[in-house]
Design a protein around this motif. Sequence first.
Motif, PDB file in Angstrom:
ATOM      1  N   UNK A 121     -28.243  55.419  37.353  1.00 51.43           N
ATOM      2  CA  UNK A 121     -27.771  54.269  36.979  1.00 51.43           C
ATOM      3  C   UNK A 121     -27.812  53.916  35.452  1.00 51.43           C
ATOM      4  N   UNK A 122     -28.546  54.807  34.674  1.00 51.21           N
ATOM      5  CA  UNK A 122     -28.860  54.784  33.217  1.00 51.21           C
ATOM      6  C   UNK A 122     -28.305  55.850  32.668  1.00 51.21           C
ATOM      7  N   UNK A 123     -27.609  55.522  31.339  1.00 48.63           N
ATOM      8  CA  UNK A 123     -27.203  56.670  30.641  1.00 48.63           C
ATOM      9  C   UNK A 123     -28.141  56.301  29.274  1.00 48.63           C
ATOM     10  N   UNK A 124     -28.981  57.142  28.902  1.00 45.83           N
ATOM     11  CA  UNK A 124     -29.885  57.160  27.913  1.00 45.83           C
ATOM     12  C   UNK A 124     -29.488  58.283  26.773  1.00 45.83           C
ATOM     13  N   UNK A 125     -29.293  57.668  25.694  1.00 46.03           N
ATOM     14  CA  UNK A 125     -28.831  58.414  24.476  1.00 46.03           C
ATOM     15  C   UNK A 125     -29.609  58.322  23.196  1.00 46.03           C
TER      16      UNK A 125
END
Lengths: 385, 385
Positions: free
Chosen positions: B205-209
């Motif tokens: 549930x997390x997009x980490x960039x």
Amino acid sequence: MSAQAPHNTLLIPGPIEFDDAVLQSMSHYAESHVAPGFVKVFGETLTLVRKLFQSTNPAAQPFIISGSGTLGWDLVSANLIERGENALVLNTGYFGDSFGQCLEIYGANVTHLKAPIGDRTPLEEVEAALKEKSYKLITLTHVDTSTGVLSDVKGVAQLVRRVSPDTLVVVDGVCSVGSEEIAFDEWDLDVVLTASQKAIGCPPGLSIVMTSGRAIQAAQSRKTPPGAYYASIANWLPIMQNYENNKPSYFATPPTQLVHALHTTLTQITADVPGRFAIHTEVSDKVKAAAAELGLKQLASRPECQAHGMTALYLPEGLVPADVLPGLLKRGVIFAAGLHKEIATKYIRFGHMGVSVTDPKRGDVDNALVALKEALAEAKQAKGL
Amino acid sequence: MSAQAPHNTLLIPGPIEFDDAVLQSMSHYAESHVAPGFVKVFGETLTLVRKLFQSTNPAAQPFIISGSGTLGWDLVSANLIERGENALVLNTGYFGDSFGQCLEIYGANVTHLKAPIGDRTPLEEVEAALKEKSYKLITLTHVDTSTGVLSDVKGVAQLVRRVSPDTLVVVDGVCSVGSEEIAFDEWDLDVVLTASQKAIGCPPGLSIVMTSGRAIQAAQSRKTPPGAYYASIANWLPIMQNYENNKPSYFATPPTQLVHALHTTLTQITADVPGRFAIHTEVSDKVKAAAAELGLKQLASRPECQAHGMTALYLPEGLVPADVLPGLLKRGVIFAAGLHKEIATKYIRFGHMGVSVTDPKRGDVDNALVALKEALAEAKQAKGL
């Protein structure tokens, strides 16, 4: 008694307090997103979204996607309108401005019909605008979180069908779904987009979008490709259809724990959808009466413009939110400051949604009204008012 | 002993098994996304992302956004490249194809350099391609989840800096961050995008960039507006900067519970980042040796192309995943079927990341190797092989 650690009661217009069972679902053990157990839960959750919207039309299609409510704007803007087409935004505050910006990013020509603060655009004005040019879609914010203004979704939808039947009716229901009545099929809506963390009562992290057959048709008959990849209806549609038919499918990994939590809260909510709206109205009436007794004026001008899941209250002359919110916090209650930039320092927002409303044993709303009375008196005294 | 309900051990290449403390964080009580408690946690989590990437350059900028890993492709495609500019995709499987599609949606001219199944594109071919035309960015999948092929991120980055220094180096690290070494500053990378549910050990549930100063500069010096609203770096940048400076800020409601869970797992991971890579290598070597002993061939051809957080294994001639996976499940172990469409029925995937690797008391990997041996023998016998 709650199984949750002791904490101040969160009564802002989202996120809201969560039921114990919902939070327990959040810590579900690891599961494959394509294994039978999760496929069944996800499929059932999609079906529960239909129930939440009182929809039985098989052409309607729910979407549950990892993201904030804001992602719903991209889903609309990237799929349902093409560059150069017209969008009419019924603007009742902060969220109308932002939805308009999103539409413009994807190339729409946006016309805003701005209502005065605390009011909604009269239907006659909407009708005149619709007759002036051809709009691919019209958007309205069901409840503007920044002001607590309630729009007339049913009335606008009826008007559109009469005056401009092909225009898609898009409702931003982030702050309304679960606390305000929505009859998706009966009102003939095309999109209601929402998020998990307000009246639906699930932690934040899910974009939930209900679409009509007409909306899906519009996405599928575009002359140009969709304007986004992650927010592409074409990419998500087969996934949602497969899961609801109990078939695993992959486009992006769904947030399995959040889907479990949504399943839990929607199972509770859909046991009695009309009853849920009734209790939110009843408690909202109580809050509004108590506020009036304290001499507080609402931002939302007339009763028919007043939301049932939140109340935005002007502070007495001479007070700002920072004078009152700490006094509330001292009493274990969290309200929100103002958000509408023209008047942000003049008002506070009280969210009354979900378990704080439906579970009277918690006493959340009653406690908050007592705390509000005391904190106001204290703040006035401190300022010599 | 785990506090989790009894369940089969999830050993697919993500989602993975979660630590008890991480799952407990998922059921954190409701909090305002702009209140001091959560602001501090979110800010610290951003700083922990820097540590995870071994980055100390203040110009680098982490983003944590509600969404699946896939959203990271939109963040890159909508902000770092403009219509008509060239992108070079080093394609080692399913995820290279998809990233390419995403780039094309936003108007990039995409050139794929396809490696043979199980291999990576030789650096000489990459060099030749880079000399042929001017590329705004190059993408590579650090570990392709569909095949377990490991790319040479450091080597490609060095090559790009030598041959085409302005080209942005974009790494899809969804299946590598947390299990494969990444030195963001030292290797001079521009973007590493990832998701929460693989070796980072947080529910999905997390997009980490993670982005470099060069990447942010590219986003800010566009000639045209960004191609998306929710995936717009311009919209998120001030939010991330404010939270890390302990100031509340609003663009879209962050997924508060998931951020708590990420904070918990990153606190664990960053206590010893090099140690984490070492243990993943050690356990991976053991898995690969055991598989070889069972006569199983890896998809990833040479040792330097083999990921350390997963292993894709060809099944013996005559067997398909459906012959073996049920036998594993019977023994409490979940592997994944093949995903690369040309050979999907010929292989299975074993994910060995996170607590299943770092917590030897669990015995997950050893149990899985025993289960694999037994399930294979059973399947062969059933087929008379």
